[in-house]
Design a protein around this motif. Structure first.
Motif, PDB file in Angstrom:
ATOM      1  N   LEU A  14       0.806  -1.218   0.000  1.00 22.01           N
ATOM      2  CA  LEU A  14       0.000   0.000   0.000  1.00 22.01           C
ATOM      3  C   LEU A  14       0.843   1.273   0.000  1.00 22.01           C
ATOM      4  N   GLY A  15       2.150   1.096   0.216  1.00 22.91           N
ATOM      5  CA  GLY A  15       3.043   2.256   0.238  1.00 22.91           C
ATOM      6  C   GLY A  15       2.832   3.144   1.446  1.00 22.91           C
ATOM      7  N   LEU A  16       2.543   2.542   2.599  1.00 19.51           N
ATOM      8  CA  LEU A  16       2.237   3.302   3.808  1.00 19.51           C
ATOM      9  C   LEU A  16       3.389   3.250   4.813  1.00 19.51           C
ATOM     10  N   THR A  17       3.484   4.309   5.608  1.00 22.09           N
ATOM     11  CA  THR A  17       4.387   4.287   6.757  1.00 22.09           C
ATOM     12  C   THR A  17       3.679   3.519   7.871  1.00 22.09           C
ATOM     13  N   GLN A  18       4.422   3.192   8.939  1.00 27.12           N
ATOM     14  CA  GLN A  18       3.787   2.498  10.055  1.00 27.12           C
ATOM     15  C   GLN A  18       2.702   3.360  10.690  1.00 27.12           C
ATOM     16  N   ASN A  19       2.963   4.666  10.821  1.00 19.26           N
ATOM     17  CA  ASN A  19       1.948   5.568  11.387  1.00 19.26           C
ATOM     18  C   ASN A  19       0.685   5.591  10.541  1.00 19.26           C
ATOM     19  N   GLU A  20       0.864   5.614   9.221  1.00 24.12           N
ATOM     20  CA  GLU A  20      -0.289   5.625   8.324  1.00 24.12           C
ATOM     21  C   GLU A  20      -1.041   4.298   8.401  1.00 24.12           C
ATOM     22  N   MET A  21      -0.295   3.230   8.613  1.00 18.48           N
ATOM     23  CA  MET A  21      -0.914   1.908   8.687  1.00 18.48           C
ATOM     24  C   MET A  21      -1.788   1.764   9.932  1.00 18.48           C
ATOM     25  N   ILE A  22      -1.321   2.229  11.066  1.00 15.55           N
ATOM     26  CA  ILE A  22      -2.054   1.985  12.311  1.00 15.55           C
ATOM     27  C   ILE A  22      -3.189   2.978  12.549  1.00 15.55           C
ATOM     28  N   GLN A  23      -3.114   4.150  11.945  1.00 18.35           N
ATOM     29  CA  GLN A  23      -4.177   5.160  12.061  1.00 18.35           C
ATOM     30  C   GLN A  23      -4.625   5.377  13.510  1.00 18.35           C
ATOM     31  N   GLY A  24      -3.684   5.335  14.426  1.00 21.96           N
ATOM     32  CA  GLY A  24      -3.998   5.578  15.825  1.00 21.96           C
ATOM     33  C   GLY A  24      -4.702   4.434  16.530  1.00 21.96           C
ATOM     34  N   ILE A  25      -4.833   3.307  15.856  1.00 17.16           N
ATOM     35  CA  ILE A  25      -5.538   2.157  16.452  1.00 17.16           C
ATOM     36  C   ILE A  25      -4.727   1.557  17.596  1.00 17.16           C
ATOM     37  N   ILE A  26      -3.416   1.436  17.394  1.00 16.19           N
ATOM     38  CA  ILE A  26      -2.511   0.983  18.444  1.00 16.19           C
ATOM     39  C   ILE A  26      -1.283   1.883  18.428  1.00 16.19           C
ATOM     40  N   HIS A  27      -0.455   1.802  19.472  1.00 11.95           N
ATOM     41  CA  HIS A  27       0.754   2.617  19.523  1.00 11.95           C
ATOM     42  C   HIS A  27       1.760   2.150  18.472  1.00 11.95           C
TER      43      HIS A  27
END
Length: 273
Positions: A14-27
């Motif tokens: 998806l070409g996402l960073t880890q922050n973009e992947m988690i969307q605030g769901i987990i740390h």
């Protein structure tokens, strides 16, 4: 592939960073450890992440499945795939070899019953199945009080129709179609019911020569499958059997010939006209 590796693979696709992947769901620190296999992740958090990015859950589970099932289950799935390929290719030697390997598996009673009946049908030896085998299969099926919701029971029914009495068979088909004729069924379950309908039509035409309301309803179910390519073969199979039951063998031959031209020859080799 473990869950963390599968998540990382999907994130990279998806070409996402880890922050973009988690969307605030987990740390992020926790997610980073999940990807590296250091920590686990709750089912709740996992599905929230998958759904947030419209990741196909079935495909994701397929990525990780082999990591989380037993060696015996993995072996059983491999054998089931091998023998289905062998059936499609009418490879008698491979079918017999797989049958012997399946019979040696620990447990997997339902798979064994399914393969034994399928091989007997392939050999044209259904009449030679022992009374004990037939009774054991029906007994195993009736153990499932909620068989309409049991994948194992539905698979057993789909592959072992010849061991059921005409009354049992027709009653079960009626229940299946009544339960799953709505548009709310998942795609995998829709395919399972399409397989059941296809097998029932085959059995009725080539073995029992029955043409009843259940035949009509199975044909209707296959006709009403949506236009996704995934269901194309089942819709065409339904049309083939419609013509066969109507006695229009000319049309049926045209359909069979076209499927052969499209590369489905092995799958229609048993469609005798």
């Amino acid at each position: 592939m473990i869950i963390g590796e599968a998540l990382k693979q999907e994130r990279n696709h998806l070409g996402l960073t880890q922050n973009e992947m988690i969307q605030g769901i987990i740390h992020k620190s926790h997610y980073s450890k999940v990807e590296r296999g250091i920590e686990g992740i709750s089912a709740d958090s996992l599905f929230k992440i998958l759904f947030a990015h419209h990741i196909d859950v079935d495909n994701f589970l397929g990525l990780i499945k082999n990591e989380y099932i037993s060696k015996d289950e993995k072996k059983a799935e491999e054998l089931e795939h091998r023998i289905m390929v062998a059936f499609n290719n009418s490879d008698k030697n491979e079918i017999e070899k797989c049958l012997q390997e399946v019979l040696k598996l620990p447990g997997n009673k339902i798979l064994k019953y399914r393969i034994v009946v399928a091989v007997a049908a392939f050999r044209d030896q259904l009449d030679e199945l022992s009374i004990d085998i037939k009774e054991n299969i029906v007994d195993e099926f009736t153990k499932h009080d909620t068989w309409l919701d049991s994948i194992d029971a539905l698979r057993l029914f789909a592959n072992c129709m010849p061991v059921f009495s005409e009354e049992q068979l027709n009653n079960c088909i009626q229940q299946v179609l009544k339960r799953y004729s709505t548009n709310n069924t998942s795609e995998p379950m829709t395919e399972r019911i399409a397989i059941i309908c296809n097998n029932y039509l085959y059995y009725c035409y080539y073995y029992t020569h029955i043409n009843n309301k259940n035949v009509e309803n199975c044909l209707y179910y296959l006709k009403k499958l949506d236009n996704r390519s995934h269901f194309m073969f089942y819709r065409i199979a339904g049309l083939f059997f419609k013509y066969m039951f109507e006695g229009n063998k000319k049309k049926a031959k045209q359909i069979r010939a076209q499927l052969v031209n499209w590369g489905y020859g092995s799958r229609v080799s048993s469609w005798k006209i």
